[in-house]
Design a protein around this motif. Sequence first.
Motif, PDB file in Angstrom:
ATOM      1  N   ASP A  21       0.966  -1.224   0.078  1.00 27.41           N
ATOM      2  CA  ASP A  21       0.018   0.041   0.016  1.00 27.41           C
ATOM      3  C   ASP A  21       0.785   1.462  -0.076  1.00 27.41           C
ATOM      4  OD1 ASP A  21      -2.306  -1.465   0.398  1.00 27.41           O
ATOM      5  OD2 ASP A  21      -1.944  -1.534   2.523  1.00 27.41           O
ATOM      6  N   VAL A  23       4.313   3.826  -0.956  1.00 36.56           N
ATOM      7  CA  VAL A  23       4.768   4.447  -2.128  1.00 36.56           C
ATOM      8  C   VAL A  23       5.188   3.331  -3.048  1.00 36.56           C
ATOM      9  CG1 VAL A  23       6.560   6.089  -3.017  1.00 36.56           C
ATOM     10  CG2 VAL A  23       5.729   6.318  -0.895  1.00 36.56           C
ATOM     11  N   LYS A  24       4.714   3.655  -4.355  1.00 32.86           N
ATOM     12  CA  LYS A  24       4.844   2.604  -5.466  1.00 32.86           C
ATOM     13  C   LYS A  24       6.362   2.757  -5.943  1.00 32.86           C
ATOM     14  CE  LYS A  24       2.987   0.710  -9.404  1.00 32.86           C
ATOM     15  NZ  LYS A  24       1.890   0.590 -10.629  1.00 32.86           N
ATOM     16  N   PRO A 275       0.445  13.639  -0.213  1.00 33.47           N
ATOM     17  CA  PRO A 275       0.910  12.269  -0.925  1.00 33.47           C
ATOM     18  C   PRO A 275      -0.285  12.014  -1.752  1.00 33.47           C
ATOM     19  CG  PRO A 275      -0.071  12.064   1.518  1.00 33.47           C
ATOM     20  CD  PRO A 275       0.218  13.353   1.303  1.00 33.47           C
ATOM     21  N   VAL A 276       0.137  11.486  -2.972  1.00 29.51           N
ATOM     22  CA  VAL A 276      -1.009  11.015  -4.043  1.00 29.51           C
ATOM     23  C   VAL A 276      -0.746   9.680  -4.566  1.00 29.51           C
ATOM     24  CG1 VAL A 276      -1.843  11.514  -6.305  1.00 29.51           C
ATOM     25  CG2 VAL A 276      -1.222  13.439  -4.671  1.00 29.51           C
ATOM     26  N   PRO A 277      -1.592   8.668  -4.539  1.00 33.06           N
ATOM     27  CA  PRO A 277      -1.430   7.346  -5.121  1.00 33.06           C
ATOM     28  C   PRO A 277      -0.986   7.504  -6.584  1.00 33.06           C
ATOM     29  CG  PRO A 277      -3.490   7.759  -4.158  1.00 33.06           C
ATOM     30  CD  PRO A 277      -3.115   8.794  -4.403  1.00 33.06           C
ATOM     31  N   PHE A 278      -0.137   6.346  -6.847  1.00 31.96           N
ATOM     32  CA  PHE A 278       0.792   6.440  -8.050  1.00 31.96           C
ATOM     33  C   PHE A 278      -0.497   6.424  -9.250  1.00 31.96           C
ATOM     34  CE2 PHE A 278       2.508   4.046 -11.539  1.00 31.96           C
ATOM     35  CZ  PHE A 278       3.706   4.639 -11.970  1.00 31.96           C
ATOM     36  N   ASP A 279      -1.482   5.940  -9.184  1.00 34.06           N
ATOM     37  CA  ASP A 279      -2.357   5.706 -10.305  1.00 34.06           C
ATOM     38  C   ASP A 279      -3.167   7.234 -10.408  1.00 34.06           C
ATOM     39  OD1 ASP A 279      -2.019   3.193 -10.602  1.00 34.06           O
ATOM     40  OD2 ASP A 279      -3.792   2.505  -9.389  1.00 34.06           O
ATOM     41  N   ASP A 280      -3.017   7.903  -9.589  1.00 38.39           N
ATOM     42  CA  ASP A 280      -3.334   9.416  -9.505  1.00 38.39           C
ATOM     43  C   ASP A 280      -2.480  10.442  -9.947  1.00 38.39           C
ATOM     44  OD1 ASP A 280      -6.167   8.399  -9.113  1.00 38.39           O
ATOM     45  OD2 ASP A 280      -5.796   8.666  -6.839  1.00 38.39           O
TER      46      ASP A 280
END
Length: 387
Positions: A21, A23-24, A275-280
Amino acid sequence: MTDAGTPGRRLVVVVSGVTWDGVKGSERQLAEALTEHFDILWVDPPVSPATPDRYRGVAASAGRQWRPVLREVTSTIGRLTPVALPGLTRPGIRSTTWPLVRAQLAWALRRLRRRPRAVLACSPHDVLGRWGSSTVDVLYGTDDWVAGAELMRLDRDRVAGEERKSLRRADLVLAVGPELAARWRGLGPEPMLFPNGCAPDAYLAEVEPAALPDGFPTPVAGLSGQLSDRIDLALLEAVADTGVGLLLVGPRDPGWYPARVDSLLARENVHYVGPVPFDDLLPYLARFDVGLTPYADSAFNRASFPLKTLEYLAAGKPVVSSELPASRRLADETDEIRLADSPAAFAEAVLAAAIQARDPAAVSVRRGVARAHSWSARAEKLAGLIG
């Protein structure tokens, strides 16, 4: 990933230093690329019933975790979140942590009815050399763990001891850059260079750029990544001093120069989105005119290979980076990476890079460099090494 797995495919266990879950980073991106060749069992760092929610990954949405959790992420990726005793990093209790992790991994493999073709350790913790002669033990050095011990508030001597044991037990040693490889070579093994990569196709989609405050200045210089001790804050301050827009995307370490960072974020030409999810992430990258890699000059950073540099190029953005060895090597491949060794030079390079930031020919060149460093190519190389 089902119990039987995909017919005809072998299993690779990736024992990660970060949760699925989180950082990618390089570990997860490599694991996803490896699914072209193998099924994957991802092993999160262990948690305990006392672990704070922000560190517990899968356990954060399921309440306090008392037992290991094994679940399917996709048809080719399973995920194990192991459990350890409270105080799992403290002396005394720490000695029980990785034996418990290994036992729970063995339990998960029995549940899945699988024997791993390889175990890929992404930290120096004690997981290699335990899985039989048919399993390839791989130590994957994404960073110099000993150089980073102080940054992570860990005991340097203990980390160095764990590292030496893992190097002895590994059949294959992968080093992210020649700096780490040289240090490891002095300890006995012959590491193979295995730089970070990117997923170039993930950055090709046309998206609506993320919204910015009304009147936010252009051009926009952007940083995607963690605001922490790895970053040279003076470089960001110098960029903001030019009056260009400074867009910061990523988690912030609250202990990192809090007063100076608060002052920087309060400026009208600075926008911090957290923070922003990788997909966003793509809409924010679409707002960048220039991507920033403002790493501090430290032993840890000199041995690293910043993912963000390749990701900016994959998104078609010019890059301004501090003088890191990995950035110098990439800059030898393209003029679209500008290097700077002082705050003033860094700010000047940002202004120069912004002039042709959206030139179609330059965008194509940047993406071509990123494509030459794809995770797919890295995964194919590793698949050949482990069979």
